[in-house]
Scaffold this active site. Structure first.
Site, PDB file in Angstrom:
ATOM      1  CG  HIS A 196      -1.599   1.107   1.077  1.00  0.00           C
ATOM      2  ND1 HIS A 196      -2.079   1.793   0.609  1.00  0.00           N
ATOM      3  CD2 HIS A 196      -1.746   1.746   2.337  1.00  0.00           C
ATOM      4  CE1 HIS A 196      -2.891   2.861   0.696  1.00  0.00           C
ATOM      5  NE2 HIS A 196      -2.374   2.963   2.101  1.00  0.00           N
ATOM      6  CG  HIS A 223      -1.410   7.370   0.936  1.00  0.00           C
ATOM      7  ND1 HIS A 223      -0.959   7.814   2.170  1.00  0.00           N
ATOM      8  CD2 HIS A 223      -1.516   6.433   1.018  1.00  0.00           C
ATOM      9  CE1 HIS A 223      -2.046   7.391   3.321  1.00  0.00           C
ATOM     10  NE2 HIS A 223      -2.469   6.096   2.244  1.00  0.00           N
ATOM     11  CG  ASP A 232       5.081  -5.121 -21.544  1.00  0.00           C
ATOM     12  OD1 ASP A 232       3.754  -5.513 -22.633  1.00  0.00           O
ATOM     13  OD2 ASP A 232       5.810  -4.473 -21.587  1.00  0.00           O
ATOM     14  CG  HIS A 258      -6.589   5.256   0.737  1.00  0.00           C
ATOM     15  ND1 HIS A 258      -6.819   4.107   1.747  1.00  0.00           N
ATOM     16  CD2 HIS A 258      -5.321   5.570   1.416  1.00  0.00           C
ATOM     17  CE1 HIS A 258      -6.206   4.363   2.660  1.00  0.00           C
ATOM     18  NE2 HIS A 258      -5.240   4.834   2.865  1.00  0.00           N
ATOM     19  CE1 TYR A 269      11.387  -7.779 -20.586  1.00  0.00           C
ATOM     20  CE2 TYR A 269      10.768  -8.702 -18.440  1.00  0.00           C
ATOM     21  CZ  TYR A 269      11.327  -7.649 -19.298  1.00  0.00           C
ATOM     22  OH  TYR A 269      11.711  -6.230 -19.058  1.00  0.00           O
TER      23      TYR A 269
END
Ligand SMILES: [Zn+2]
Length: 230
Positions: A101, A103, A126, A166, A220
């Protein structure tokens, strides 16, 4: 607290502590915001960042071990305030081994507008297989953030969701893959922002996005390294 923790936990404490340095290196976090967690394979446990500790002070030994209800099993500090969201994702998505997580600025600007990032770049095709979706607004503390992440990403190609008003949550088969998704999400969000600021993006054909996604996910990289490529 000393419990019968698998040896894997020692390695994951080192991995998770080290990956937090990547959030700093790629400038995805400010102050103590942001967090990385890893599922302990085969156990209903996860390793996650402690709450409110400076990135400079994060060490393997102060990572927190929680069960998948977010209850601390081992560690001296309180776990990240986002622990409930991470735990909900691990409970609902057994294939997920890592959650991140942040910001990060450009991606969170899209989240603040509640606008998905459209796919106008091969790099986005991709990694994300199309647009990066927006999840619902949810207050911190209960299961609402976790529910929003799972509802948005289940069956979606994107390993990243922009939670409205958020920030970014990413998932991966392991914690490193989730960190990579967070880095790439910010990178494409920045370029998409600049593109929008400078003019009108040129659309990509859906078939080309599909082809790029399939190649990147399946071909890849170095042989034998693909399982850790994302
Ligand atoms: Zn947050």
């Amino acid at each position: 607290m000393s419990l019968d923790l698998p040896a894997e936990v020692t390695r994951l404490r080192e991995t998770v502590a080290g990956l937090h340095a990547e959030l700093v290196r790629y400038q995805l976090v400010a102050w103590t915001a942001g967090n990385v967690s890893a599922r302990v394979p085969g156990r209903d446990l996860m390793v996650i960042k402690p709450s409110g500790v400076s990135y400079d002070d994060l060490r393997p030994e102060n990572m927190i071990v929680c069960d998948l209800d977010g209850v601390v099993v081992d560690g001296d500090l309180s776990p990240s305030s986002d622990t409930a969201a991470h735990a909900y994702v691990y409970r609902a998505m057994p294939e997920v081994g890592g959650v991140v997580h942040t910001h990060s600025g450009y991606a969170t600007a899209w989240a603040a507008r509640g606008e998905p990032i459209p796919c106008h770049l091969t790099a986005q095709a991709d990694e994300f297989g199309g647009e990066i979706p927006v999840g619902p607004f949810a207050l911190i503390g209960g299961d609402d953030i976790g529910k929003g992440i799972v509802a948005t990403l289940s069956g979606h190609r994107s390993p990243a969701v922009l939670m409205r008003n958020h920030g970014v949550f990413t998932i991966g088969r392991d914690a490193r893959a989730a960190v990579k998704a967070a880095v790439m999400c910010e990178d494409v969000a920045r370029t998409a922002h600049l593109t929008r600021a400078l003019g009108t993006p040129v659309p990509m054909a859906r078939a080309d996005i599909d082809s790029l996604y399939d190649r990147y996910q399946n071909v890849y990289g170095q042989p034998g390294a693909r399982s850790t490529a994302r």
